[in-house]
Design a protein around this motif. Structure first.
Motif, PDB file in Angstrom:
ATOM      1  N   THR A  76      13.233  -5.233  -5.171  1.00 14.82           N
ATOM      2  CA  THR A  76      12.149  -6.017  -4.552  1.00 14.82           C
ATOM      3  C   THR A  76      11.001  -5.139  -4.075  1.00 14.82           C
ATOM      4  O   THR A  76      10.050  -5.649  -3.473  1.00 14.82           O
ATOM      5  N   ALA A  77      11.069  -3.832  -4.309  1.00 14.84           N
ATOM      6  CA  ALA A  77      10.032  -2.926  -3.815  1.00 14.84           C
ATOM      7  C   ALA A  77       8.694  -3.194  -4.495  1.00 14.84           C
ATOM      8  O   ALA A  77       8.640  -3.498  -5.690  1.00 14.84           O
ATOM      9  N   GLU A  78       7.620  -3.051  -3.737  1.00 18.62           N
ATOM     10  CA  GLU A  78       6.283  -3.328  -4.247  1.00 18.62           C
ATOM     11  C   GLU A  78       5.482  -2.065  -4.526  1.00 18.62           C
ATOM     12  O   GLU A  78       4.291  -2.140  -4.811  1.00 18.62           O
ATOM     13  N   PRO A 200     -11.187   8.540  -8.564  1.00 16.76           N
ATOM     14  CA  PRO A 200     -11.167   7.618  -7.418  1.00 16.76           C
ATOM     15  C   PRO A 200     -10.324   6.374  -7.672  1.00 16.76           C
ATOM     16  O   PRO A 200      -9.668   5.871  -6.745  1.00 16.76           O
ATOM     17  N   LYS A 201     -10.309   5.887  -8.901  1.00 17.50           N
ATOM     18  CA  LYS A 201      -9.551   4.676  -9.198  1.00 17.50           C
ATOM     19  C   LYS A 201      -8.056   4.892  -9.012  1.00 17.50           C
ATOM     20  O   LYS A 201      -7.362   4.086  -8.368  1.00 17.50           O
ATOM     21  N   LEU A 202      -7.536   5.993  -9.557  1.00 22.28           N
ATOM     22  CA  LEU A 202      -6.117   6.283  -9.400  1.00 22.28           C
ATOM     23  C   LEU A 202      -5.803   6.699  -7.962  1.00 22.28           C
ATOM     24  O   LEU A 202      -4.756   6.331  -7.414  1.00 22.28           O
ATOM     25  N   ARG A 203      -6.727   7.419  -7.353  1.00 17.72           N
ATOM     26  CA  ARG A 203      -6.507   7.878  -5.977  1.00 17.72           C
ATOM     27  C   ARG A 203      -6.378   6.710  -5.008  1.00 17.72           C
ATOM     28  O   ARG A 203      -5.641   6.788  -4.021  1.00 17.72           O
ATOM     29  N   ARG A 204      -7.061   5.607  -5.288  1.00 13.95           N
ATOM     30  CA  ARG A 204      -6.937   4.432  -4.416  1.00 13.95           C
ATOM     31  C   ARG A 204      -5.530   3.854  -4.437  1.00 13.95           C
ATOM     32  O   ARG A 204      -5.134   3.143  -3.519  1.00 13.95           O
ATOM     33  N   ARG A 205      -4.756   4.150  -5.483  1.00 19.65           N
ATOM     34  CA  ARG A 205      -3.376   3.653  -5.565  1.00 19.65           C
ATOM     35  C   ARG A 205      -2.373   4.606  -4.935  1.00 19.65           C
ATOM     36  O   ARG A 205      -1.181   4.300  -4.893  1.00 19.65           O
ATOM     37  N   LEU A 206      -2.844   5.752  -4.439  1.00 17.30           N
ATOM     38  CA  LEU A 206      -1.943   6.738  -3.847  1.00 17.30           C
ATOM     39  C   LEU A 206      -1.585   6.330  -2.415  1.00 17.30           C
ATOM     40  O   LEU A 206      -2.436   6.337  -1.522  1.00 17.30           O
ATOM     41  N   VAL A 207      -0.331   5.972  -2.208  1.00 17.54           N
ATOM     42  CA  VAL A 207       0.138   5.679  -0.851  1.00 17.54           C
ATOM     43  C   VAL A 207       0.174   6.971  -0.047  1.00 17.54           C
ATOM     44  O   VAL A 207      -0.410   7.073   1.034  1.00 17.54           O
ATOM     45  N   CYS A 227      -1.884  14.388   5.931  1.00 17.18           N
ATOM     46  CA  CYS A 227      -1.792  13.160   6.735  1.00 17.18           C
ATOM     47  C   CYS A 227      -1.901  13.508   8.220  1.00 17.18           C
ATOM     48  O   CYS A 227      -1.247  14.444   8.692  1.00 17.18           O
ATOM     49  N   LYS A 228      -2.686  12.725   8.942  1.00 13.46           N
ATOM     50  CA  LYS A 228      -2.895  12.983  10.368  1.00 13.46           C
ATOM     51  C   LYS A 228      -2.020  12.127  11.262  1.00 13.46           C
ATOM     52  O   LYS A 228      -1.891  12.392  12.453  1.00 13.46           O
ATOM     53  N   ASP A 229      -1.464  11.048  10.702  1.00 11.76           N
ATOM     54  CA  ASP A 229      -0.574  10.199  11.489  1.00 11.76           C
ATOM     55  C   ASP A 229       0.403   9.503  10.550  1.00 11.76           C
ATOM     56  O   ASP A 229       0.392   9.734   9.342  1.00 11.76           O
ATOM     57  N   SER A 230       1.221   8.625  11.107  1.00  8.64           N
ATOM     58  CA  SER A 230       2.311   8.024  10.337  1.00  8.64           C
ATOM     59  C   SER A 230       1.861   6.925   9.388  1.00  8.64           C
ATOM     60  O   SER A 230       2.639   6.515   8.517  1.00  8.64           O
ATOM     61  N   LEU A 231       0.633   6.439   9.531  1.00  9.03           N
ATOM     62  CA  LEU A 231       0.191   5.293   8.731  1.00  9.03           C
ATOM     63  C   LEU A 231      -1.003   5.605   7.834  1.00  9.03           C
ATOM     64  O   LEU A 231      -1.464   4.723   7.110  1.00  9.03           O
ATOM     65  N   GLU A 232      -1.500   6.829   7.863  1.00 12.13           N
ATOM     66  CA  GLU A 232      -2.595   7.183   6.971  1.00 12.13           C
ATOM     67  C   GLU A 232      -2.111   7.149   5.525  1.00 12.13           C
ATOM     68  O   GLU A 232      -0.963   7.471   5.228  1.00 12.13           O
ATOM     69  N   THR A 233      -2.972   6.721   4.632  1.00 15.80           N
ATOM     70  CA  THR A 233      -2.623   6.663   3.216  1.00 15.80           C
ATOM     71  C   THR A 233      -3.599   7.514   2.402  1.00 15.80           C
ATOM     72  O   THR A 233      -4.655   7.915   2.886  1.00 15.80           O
ATOM     73  N   ALA A 342       6.650   2.260   6.082  1.00  9.88           N
ATOM     74  CA  ALA A 342       5.485   1.994   6.926  1.00  9.88           C
ATOM     75  C   ALA A 342       4.189   2.303   6.191  1.00  9.88           C
ATOM     76  O   ALA A 342       3.204   1.548   6.305  1.00  9.88           O
ATOM     77  N   ARG A 343       4.166   3.380   5.407  1.00  8.10           N
ATOM     78  CA  ARG A 343       2.928   3.723   4.691  1.00  8.10           C
ATOM     79  C   ARG A 343       2.636   2.714   3.576  1.00  8.10           C
ATOM     80  O   ARG A 343       1.472   2.399   3.309  1.00  8.10           O
ATOM     81  N   VAL A 344       3.688   2.244   2.913  1.00  4.09           N
ATOM     82  CA  VAL A 344       3.462   1.220   1.884  1.00  4.09           C
ATOM     83  C   VAL A 344       2.860  -0.031   2.513  1.00  4.09           C
ATOM     84  O   VAL A 344       1.910  -0.620   1.980  1.00  4.09           O
ATOM     85  N   ARG A 345       3.390  -0.460   3.671  1.00  4.97           N
ATOM     86  CA  ARG A 345       2.828  -1.636   4.352  1.00  4.97           C
ATOM     87  C   ARG A 345       1.384  -1.368   4.762  1.00  4.97           C
ATOM     88  O   ARG A 345       0.515  -2.251   4.618  1.00  4.97           O
ATOM     89  N   ALA A 346       1.102  -0.176   5.267  1.00  2.00           N
ATOM     90  CA  ALA A 346      -0.258   0.164   5.666  1.00  2.00           C
ATOM     91  C   ALA A 346      -1.203   0.142   4.468  1.00  2.00           C
ATOM     92  O   ALA A 346      -2.347  -0.337   4.557  1.00  2.00           O
ATOM     93  N   TRP A 347      -0.721   0.671   3.319  1.00  2.00           N
ATOM     94  CA  TRP A 347      -1.549   0.656   2.113  1.00  2.00           C
ATOM     95  C   TRP A 347      -1.840  -0.782   1.700  1.00  2.00           C
ATOM     96  O   TRP A 347      -2.983  -1.102   1.333  1.00  2.00           O
ATOM     97  N   GLN A 348      -0.866  -1.642   1.764  1.00  2.64           N
ATOM     98  CA  GLN A 348      -1.058  -3.032   1.379  1.00  2.64           C
ATOM     99  C   GLN A 348      -2.074  -3.725   2.277  1.00  2.64           C
ATOM    100  O   GLN A 348      -2.921  -4.493   1.791  1.00  2.64           O
ATOM    101  N   LEU A 349      -2.014  -3.465   3.569  1.00  4.77           N
ATOM    102  CA  LEU A 349      -2.966  -4.066   4.501  1.00  4.77           C
ATOM    103  C   LEU A 349      -4.393  -3.559   4.249  1.00  4.77           C
ATOM    104  O   LEU A 349      -5.350  -4.336   4.342  1.00  4.77           O
TER     105      LEU A 349
END
Length: 352
Positions: A76-78, A200-207, A227-233, A342-349
């Motif tokens: 079920t992973a996205e 830039p296009k591929l980089r936008r998909r980098l979690v 990464c500077k914190d736990s939710l940066e993507t 957490a990073r995957v969720r942050a990327w999705q948001l």
């Protein structure tokens, strides 16, 4: 090679702290220069056998510690993770491994795939290519012939080919985590340079990229930063674990992220922040197994009391006594596992 000899070479990595350094290196060094050996066949990544892990079959990357209440969630992973495994080829028969070596593949699967790549199976579908990895001695070779660089370049051509196949046939526009350890991180670092830094296009998909167990500079890339914190993507995480009190000037300018806080400051993160490590037996979660503090390019950790987190000596160019290189992932297994989710969720948001 006889089974007893294979076991010896598989254990040699763990025995390095106990043996005279020059003796160890003589046992690891291939008998001839790189040009003497005919390379093993190029892997065909359209064949499932050329992958150590695929989300569509049950393999070692689906594992969870046997006594832990964790479960594989790849179905079920996205997001996806493209993981490049570390060196598991310690033999002196050639400068590069053969991906058709079934015995080596079994060893790789039950060690690095099971104990490292599996950390991502709560957040992403896991893709791990087999590749003609450079033998361990490649990281200790300083001869003028350039054997080590040729061996590592050959290994990278396979990783690159596997990643291209993954992008074309498997990814389908999904967010991507790039991860590796040791030699795998060396190759993963190159992938980010070649495929992400100027795209830039591929980089936008980098979690995020988890570039663990190797030397990565803070300004390694033009566009990708630590990464500077736990939710940066779109950033990278890097560290090398050693026992507190050890110094190594060659690492003084290396990027370090504290996996207990996911920051780059030098404050001590107490063991109470450690969500749990997983020992080499891969059975239980050991909560609060160690603390962590960034010090001069290294991640200082207090040696854990439970067994199963081996120390290691990286000789030659990478002399690091009292290193926990082998345990870079296992000391912080639950923190990495939860952070990737957490990073995957942050990327999705951020991309809605």
């Amino acid at each position: 090679m006889q089974k007893s000899s294979f076991r010896f070479y598989c254990l040699l990595l763990f025995l390095l702290p106990l043996l005279p350094l020059t003796s160890c290196l003589r046992l690891l060094k291939p008998r001839h220069d790189f040009a003497h050996y005919a390379p093993a066949p190029v892997p065909d990544y359209s064949q499932a056998s050329s992958w150590a892990a695929l989300p569509t079959r049950h393999d070692s990357a689906h594992a969870v510690p046997s006594q832990a209440r964790l479960r594989d969630q790849q179905a079920t992973a996205e997001a996806d993770v493209f993981f490049v495994h570390p060196t598991t080829y310690f033999w002196r028969g050639s400068w590069n491994a053969d991906v058709g070596n079934c015995r080596l593949n079994r060893f790789t699967d039950r060690t690095t795939i099971r104990k490292q790549a599996s950390v991502f199976n709560a957040a992403a579908r896991i893709y791990v290519p087999r590749y003609r990895q450079a033998t361990l001695f490649s990281f200790f070779d300083s001869t003028a012939q350039g054997n080590s660089r040729q061996a590592l370049n050959l290994a990278y051509t396979d990783v690159r080919k596997a990643f291209q196949y993954y992008l074309t046939h498997y990814n389908q526009g999904r967010p991507i985590i790039i991860a590796g350890h040791s030699q795998g991180t060396d190759h993963a670092t190159r992938l980010l340079h070649e495929f992400f830094d100027d795209d830039p296009k591929l980089r936008r998909r980098l979690v995020a990229a988890y570039l663990i167990g190797f030397r990565v500079r803070p300004r390694e890339y033009k566009t990708i930063v630590p990464c500077k914190d736990s939710l940066e993507t779109g950033c990278f995480v890097a560290y090398n674990s050693v026992a507190t009190g050890n110094e190594f000037p060659a690492f003084s300018r290396v990027a370090v992220t504290n996996p207990l806080t996911w920051t780059t400051d030098t404050l001590l993160a107490p063991a109470s922040l450690n969500r749990g490590g997983v020992s080499q037996r891969f059975k239980r979660i050991d909560p609060h197994v160690t603390d962590a503090k960034i010090h001069d390019g290294l991640l200082w950790v207090t040696p854990p009391k439970p067994g199963g987190y081996p120390r290691f000596l990286l000789p030659g160019e990478f002399i690091l006594r009292h290193s926990f290189h082998i345990a870079d992932y296992s000391l912080f297994y639950m923190n990495i596992r939860e952070n990737t989710k957490a990073r995957v969720r942050a990327w999705q948001l951020r991309t809605k």
